[in-house]
Motif scaffolding. Structure first.
Motif, PDB file in Angstrom:
ATOM      1  N   ARG A  17       0.986  -1.343  -0.057  1.00  0.00           N
ATOM      2  CA  ARG A  17       0.183  -0.083   0.087  1.00  0.00           C
ATOM      3  C   ARG A  17       0.969   1.410   0.009  1.00  0.00           C
ATOM      4  O   ARG A  17       0.813   2.335  -0.798  1.00  0.00           O
ATOM      5  N   ALA A  31       2.413   1.894  -3.428  1.00  0.00           N
ATOM      6  CA  ALA A  31       1.480   2.255  -4.401  1.00  0.00           C
ATOM      7  C   ALA A  31       0.899   3.672  -3.967  1.00  0.00           C
ATOM      8  O   ALA A  31       0.850   4.569  -5.185  1.00  0.00           O
ATOM      9  N   THR A  56       1.802   6.627  -6.768  1.00  0.00           N
ATOM     10  CA  THR A  56       0.686   7.495  -7.450  1.00  0.00           C
ATOM     11  C   THR A  56       0.903   8.756  -7.061  1.00  0.00           C
ATOM     12  O   THR A  56       0.651   9.770  -7.843  1.00  0.00           O
ATOM     13  N   PHE A 113      -3.755  -5.749  -1.046  1.00  0.00           N
ATOM     14  CA  PHE A 113      -3.609  -6.744  -2.259  1.00  0.00           C
ATOM     15  C   PHE A 113      -4.936  -7.541  -2.943  1.00  0.00           C
ATOM     16  O   PHE A 113      -5.067  -7.464  -4.190  1.00  0.00           O
ATOM     17  N   ARG A 166      -7.744  -5.826  -2.711  1.00  0.00           N
ATOM     18  CA  ARG A 166      -8.203  -4.607  -3.644  1.00  0.00           C
ATOM     19  C   ARG A 166      -7.522  -4.543  -4.946  1.00  0.00           C
ATOM     20  O   ARG A 166      -8.372  -4.364  -6.146  1.00  0.00           O
ATOM     21  N   VAL A 167      -6.608  -4.726  -5.103  1.00  0.00           N
ATOM     22  CA  VAL A 167      -5.453  -4.573  -6.347  1.00  0.00           C
ATOM     23  C   VAL A 167      -6.322  -5.622  -7.171  1.00  0.00           C
ATOM     24  O   VAL A 167      -6.524  -5.354  -8.503  1.00  0.00           O
ATOM     25  N   GLN A 176      -9.291  -4.946  -8.572  1.00  0.00           N
ATOM     26  CA  GLN A 176      -9.439  -3.805  -9.481  1.00  0.00           C
ATOM     27  C   GLN A 176     -10.054  -2.604  -9.192  1.00  0.00           C
ATOM     28  O   GLN A 176     -10.909  -2.097 -10.070  1.00  0.00           O
ATOM     29  N   PHE A 192     -10.995   0.111  -5.606  1.00  0.00           N
ATOM     30  CA  PHE A 192     -10.596   0.736  -4.084  1.00  0.00           C
ATOM     31  C   PHE A 192     -11.800   1.588  -3.774  1.00  0.00           C
ATOM     32  O   PHE A 192     -12.396   2.435  -4.526  1.00  0.00           O
ATOM     33  N   GLY A 249      -6.317  -3.359 -14.047  1.00  0.00           N
ATOM     34  CA  GLY A 249      -5.195  -4.229 -13.467  1.00  0.00           C
ATOM     35  C   GLY A 249      -3.967  -4.426 -14.593  1.00  0.00           C
ATOM     36  O   GLY A 249      -2.850  -3.971 -14.222  1.00  0.00           O
ATOM     37  N   LEU A 294      -2.354  -0.812 -15.189  1.00  0.00           N
ATOM     38  CA  LEU A 294      -1.743  -0.556 -13.869  1.00  0.00           C
ATOM     39  C   LEU A 294      -0.214  -1.215 -13.888  1.00  0.00           C
ATOM     40  O   LEU A 294       0.887  -0.773 -13.464  1.00  0.00           O
TER      41      LEU A 294
END
Length: 129
Positions: free
Chosen positions: A23, A26, A30, A54, A56-57, A60, A62, A93, A96
């Motif tokens: 987190r 990221a 960002t 993880f 949530r990633v 795809q 939040f 994803g 990303l």
């Protein structure tokens, strides 16, 4: 049985620590990307919500992304503070991971900026108002 419990607790602790590290990475990445993309003079603060991160990633999406900053120059306008709260943020994803996340869908959000009186006077003066 006791050894199994200790092993499970260690795995959980490692999972939580890894999730937190991911987190943080990221959020920093960002923030740096936003600074570059928006030509900000300072790096904003970014908070990404949702736990476990993880998962949530992988999903795809939040539930929340918060961006804030202070004393930044945005295209020649000095902003004392800004605050942006985005909700239900969805992304690709694949894009990303490739570093090409150009399409992000946001279901709702709100934001605010605070300008200094000097910045307002300067802008209004430039418009002959």
């Amino acid at each position: 049985m006791r050894k199994l419990l200790v092993f499970v607790l260690i795995l959980v602790a490692l999972g939580v620590a890894g999730d937190s590290l991911l987190r943080g990475f990221a959020e920093r990445r960002t923030a740096a990307e936003l600074r570059t993309a928006l030509s900000l003079s300072e790096t904003p603060s970014v908070g990404i919500g949702g736990w476990p991160f993880f998962v949530r990633v992988l999903a795809q999406s939040f539930p929340a992304v918060d961006v804030s900053g202070r004393d930044v120059d945005i295209e020649g306008l000095t902003v004392a503070t800004f605050d942006l709260r985005l909700r239900d943020v969805e992304f690709s994803g694949r894009d990303l991971l490739a570093g090409e996340a150009r399409s992000i869908r946001i279901r709702s959000g709100r934001g605010s900026i605070r300008l200094t009186s000097e910045a307002i006077s300067e802008r209004l003066g430039a418009q002959d108002i």
